[in-house]
Design a protein around this motif. Structure first.
Motif, PDB file in Angstrom:
ATOM      1  N   ALA A   1     -11.679 -14.881   7.350  1.00  0.00           N
ATOM      2  CA  ALA A   1     -10.468 -15.494   6.801  1.00  0.00           C
ATOM      3  C   ALA A   1      -9.188 -14.823   7.272  1.00  0.00           C
ATOM      4  CB  ALA A   1     -10.518 -15.459   5.272  1.00  0.00           C
ATOM      5  N   GLY A   2      -9.293 -13.640   7.861  1.00  0.00           N
ATOM      6  CA  GLY A   2      -8.094 -12.951   8.322  1.00  0.00           C
ATOM      7  C   GLY A   2      -8.435 -11.627   8.970  1.00  0.00           C
ATOM      8  N   VAL A   3      -7.493 -11.098   9.738  1.00  0.00           N
ATOM      9  CA  VAL A   3      -7.686  -9.821  10.416  1.00  0.00           C
ATOM     10  C   VAL A   3      -6.354  -9.084  10.455  1.00  0.00           C
ATOM     11  CG1 VAL A   3      -7.213 -10.746  12.733  1.00  0.00           C
ATOM     12  CG2 VAL A   3      -8.672  -8.712  12.484  1.00  0.00           C
TER      13      VAL A   3
ATOM     14  N   GLY B   1      -5.300   2.838   7.310  1.00  0.00           N
ATOM     15  CA  GLY B   1      -6.157   1.931   6.561  1.00  0.00           C
ATOM     16  C   GLY B   1      -5.370   1.016   5.637  1.00  0.00           C
ATOM     17  N   ALA B   2      -4.409   1.602   4.928  1.00  0.00           N
ATOM     18  CA  ALA B   2      -3.586   0.799   4.018  1.00  0.00           C
ATOM     19  C   ALA B   2      -2.793  -0.249   4.790  1.00  0.00           C
ATOM     20  CB  ALA B   2      -2.648   1.711   3.229  1.00  0.00           C
ATOM     21  N   GLU B   3      -2.231   0.155   5.925  1.00  0.00           N
ATOM     22  CA  GLU B   3      -1.436  -0.783   6.729  1.00  0.00           C
ATOM     23  C   GLU B   3      -2.298  -1.923   7.269  1.00  0.00           C
ATOM     24  OE1 GLU B   3       1.411  -0.793  10.750  1.00  0.00           O
ATOM     25  OE2 GLU B   3       0.831   1.121   9.826  1.00  0.00           O
ATOM     26  N   ALA B   4      -3.486  -1.592   7.770  1.00  0.00           N
ATOM     27  CA  ALA B   4      -4.372  -2.626   8.311  1.00  0.00           C
ATOM     28  C   ALA B   4      -4.869  -3.559   7.215  1.00  0.00           C
ATOM     29  CB  ALA B   4      -5.556  -1.976   9.028  1.00  0.00           C
ATOM     30  N   LEU B   5      -5.191  -3.001   6.053  1.00  0.00           N
ATOM     31  CA  LEU B   5      -5.668  -3.821   4.936  1.00  0.00           C
ATOM     32  C   LEU B   5      -4.601  -4.807   4.485  1.00  0.00           C
ATOM     33  CD1 LEU B   5      -7.648  -4.574   2.701  1.00  0.00           C
ATOM     34  CD2 LEU B   5      -6.850  -2.585   1.405  1.00  0.00           C
ATOM     35  N   LEU B   6      -3.378  -4.336   4.337  1.00  0.00           N
ATOM     36  CA  LEU B   6      -2.296  -5.218   3.900  1.00  0.00           C
ATOM     37  C   LEU B   6      -2.003  -6.291   4.947  1.00  0.00           C
ATOM     38  CD1 LEU B   6       0.084  -2.565   2.295  1.00  0.00           C
ATOM     39  CD2 LEU B   6      -1.339  -4.257   1.104  1.00  0.00           C
ATOM     40  N   ALA B   7      -2.055  -5.912   6.231  1.00  0.00           N
ATOM     41  CA  ALA B   7      -1.832  -6.889   7.297  1.00  0.00           C
ATOM     42  C   ALA B   7      -2.926  -7.951   7.301  1.00  0.00           C
ATOM     43  CB  ALA B   7      -1.780  -6.179   8.650  1.00  0.00           C
ATOM     44  N   CYS B   8      -4.160  -7.534   7.051  1.00  0.00           N
ATOM     45  CA  CYS B   8      -5.285  -8.456   6.999  1.00  0.00           C
ATOM     46  C   CYS B   8      -5.124  -9.457   5.863  1.00  0.00           C
ATOM     47  CB  CYS B   8      -6.586  -7.667   6.847  1.00  0.00           C
ATOM     48  SG  CYS B   8      -8.050  -8.679   6.569  1.00  0.00           S
ATOM     49  N   LEU B   9      -4.757  -8.955   4.690  1.00  0.00           N
ATOM     50  CA  LEU B   9      -4.586  -9.842   3.537  1.00  0.00           C
ATOM     51  C   LEU B   9      -3.450 -10.836   3.770  1.00  0.00           C
ATOM     52  CD1 LEU B   9      -5.075  -7.271   0.628  1.00  0.00           C
ATOM     53  CD2 LEU B   9      -6.687  -9.023   1.402  1.00  0.00           C
ATOM     54  N   GLN B  10      -2.372 -10.361   4.380  1.00  0.00           N
ATOM     55  CA  GLN B  10      -1.260 -11.257   4.691  1.00  0.00           C
ATOM     56  C   GLN B  10      -1.712 -12.337   5.676  1.00  0.00           C
ATOM     57  OE1 GLN B  10       2.110  -9.441   6.683  1.00  0.00           O
ATOM     58  NE2 GLN B  10       3.494 -11.047   5.993  1.00  0.00           N
ATOM     59  N   ASN B  11      -2.482 -11.949   6.682  1.00  0.00           N
ATOM     60  CA  ASN B  11      -2.985 -12.901   7.660  1.00  0.00           C
ATOM     61  C   ASN B  11      -3.906 -13.933   7.015  1.00  0.00           C
ATOM     62  OD1 ASN B  11      -5.456 -13.285   9.949  1.00  0.00           O
ATOM     63  ND2 ASN B  11      -3.373 -13.632  10.656  1.00  0.00           N
ATOM     64  N   ALA B  12      -4.634 -13.506   5.978  1.00  0.00           N
ATOM     65  CA  ALA B  12      -5.544 -14.410   5.268  1.00  0.00           C
ATOM     66  C   ALA B  12      -4.841 -15.215   4.187  1.00  0.00           C
ATOM     67  CB  ALA B  12      -6.681 -13.600   4.645  1.00  0.00           C
ATOM     68  N   GLY B  13      -3.554 -14.960   3.967  1.00  0.00           N
ATOM     69  CA  GLY B  13      -2.831 -15.653   2.915  1.00  0.00           C
ATOM     70  C   GLY B  13      -3.264 -15.220   1.529  1.00  0.00           C
ATOM     71  N   ARG B  14      -3.691 -13.969   1.404  1.00  0.00           N
ATOM     72  CA  ARG B  14      -4.167 -13.433   0.137  1.00  0.00           C
ATOM     73  C   ARG B  14      -3.351 -12.205  -0.256  1.00  0.00           C
ATOM     74  NH1 ARG B  14      -9.035 -15.358  -1.803  1.00  0.00           N
ATOM     75  NH2 ARG B  14      -9.674 -17.210  -0.648  1.00  0.00           N
TER      76      ARG B  14
END
Length: 384
Positions: free
Chosen positions: A22-24, A94-107
């Protein structure tokens, strides 16, 4: 005598539950060095060692090196300082990648139901997952796991496990986070023994989100034997569905890639056997055949290849043994050029570039492939 025959409706195949990407999201540290700059920082003068760096197909890497000493050179840090560095960098990236992933997934963080964190470049108890949950204010009831010490193949190992969690929890959001502070796992010297390692790895983190929901049945109904048509799906995002995994461990080469205690240095250090590219290449075809077995697919049906950026010789060996084109591994070589080997998260950096390229179409198949200690090859079959 009249016999009445009651017609029954034909049985319908049950709906399948498949996880979809759903996102990356990716992140890296701020300090960047070219290969020539690393050579100068380490004071390497041996022509043979320098050639390892300069012929690596790597132009730059994100590395957080120790400050220069009075002699202008960077000197090894004590193991305790390296563990502190790992904790700081792994959490920041890790925090930066996780937040970017969630934003990319619309979550958002509030949607996160499961988090698996992967790392090999340091050891923490409690693990990165617990520390991130506290740091980011994630719901404390979030399911979590930490995968430590599996090396460069671990991202796909984690994806396999979390795929199972996702299928068992339809509609809930799960994330795999790979965060590797390779700067915290270096033996800083100018020897040939460490040249391959010191010329190769960089700092980086990558996260991938999974959501699964029931999909309309298609023919054949078994997820391991997908149809040639994409079939409708209600899963979140436009990423591919995960269809199948396959693994291969080369037990005869179990010591060929390792991260263990160096008694001379008084610290942990990586070791890579020079024969590793040939070991990987010789077994790439075996594991790929196992992945495609029973699917009705041929290699020529695979439109997208996302191979771990393990090093120039490793990538070359995979290309030759699988009969791939250079274009097929363009994102693998691009990530290697710009970041070096990012360990467990490398293939997700390549996946992110493929997403940004915008060339995938519904129905396309892709293969994800990683390799690492064991010696191990991991693969996954996906479909957009």
């Amino acid at each position: 005598m009249t016999v009445l025959v009651q017609e029954t409706a034909p049985e319908r195949a049950p709906a399948r539950v498949l996880a979809r990407i759903a996102g990356v999201g990716t992140a890296s540290t701020a300090e960047v060095h070219t290969q020539s700059e690393v050579l100068e920082a380490l004071g390497v003068t041996d022509p043979k060692v320098r050639s390892v760096f300069l012929n690596s197909a790597i132009e730059r890497r994100h590395l957080t090196l120790p400050e220069p000493g009075p002699d202008g050179l960077r000197h090894p840090e004590p193991q305790g300082d390296l563990l502190d560095k790992h904790k700081r960098l792994a959490l920041e990236m890790g925090a930066e990648a996780l937040l970017a992933c969630l934003q990319n997934a619309g979550r958002s963080l509030s949607d996160l139901a499961h988090l698996t964190c992967v790392t090999t470049t340091g050891f923490l108890t409690p693990g990165i997952s617990a520390l991130l949950i506290r740091e980011l204010g994630i719901d404390r009831h979030c399911s979590r796991a930490d995968i430590v010490g599996m090396g460069c193949n671990a991202g796909l190992n984690a994806l396999n496990v979390v795929n199972g969690w996702s299928v068992a929890h339809p509609g809930e959001l799960a994330v795999v986070l790979c965060t590797e502070a390779c700067s915290a796992a270096y033996a800083l010297d100018s020897s040939m023994r460490t040249a391959v390692v010191n010329s190769l790895f960089g700092d980086g983190a990558a996260a991938v989100a999974l959501v699964s929901e029931a999909t309309a049945p298609s023919t054949p109904a078994d997820p391991s034997t997908p149809s040639t048509s994409p079939g409708p799906s209600t899963a979140s995002g436009d990423g591919p569905r995960i269809l199948k995994f396959a693994s291969c461990i080369v037990t005869d080469a179990v010591d060929a890639m390792r991260y263990d205690w160096d008694r001379d240095q008084g610290r942990f250090s990586f070791f890579l056997d020079p024969q590793i590219p040939y070991v990987v290449g010789a077994h790439a075809e075996i594991v790929l055949d196992r992945l495609l077995d029973g699917t009705g697919l041929r290699r020529s049906d695979i439109g997208h290849w996302l191979v771990h950026s393990g090093g120039k010789k490793v990538v070359d060996a995979v290309v030759v043994n699988l009969g791939l084109r250079r274009h097929d591994v363009r994102h693998t070589t691009g990530v290697l050029r710009d970041y070096g080997n990012l360990s467990s998260g490398s293939f997700l950096f390549s996946y992110e570039r493929l997403v940004r390229e915008g060339v995938t179409r519904p129905g396309d198949y892709g293969v994800l492939m990683t390799m690492g200690p064991g010696s191990t090859l991991e693969t996954a079959l996906v479909q957009w």
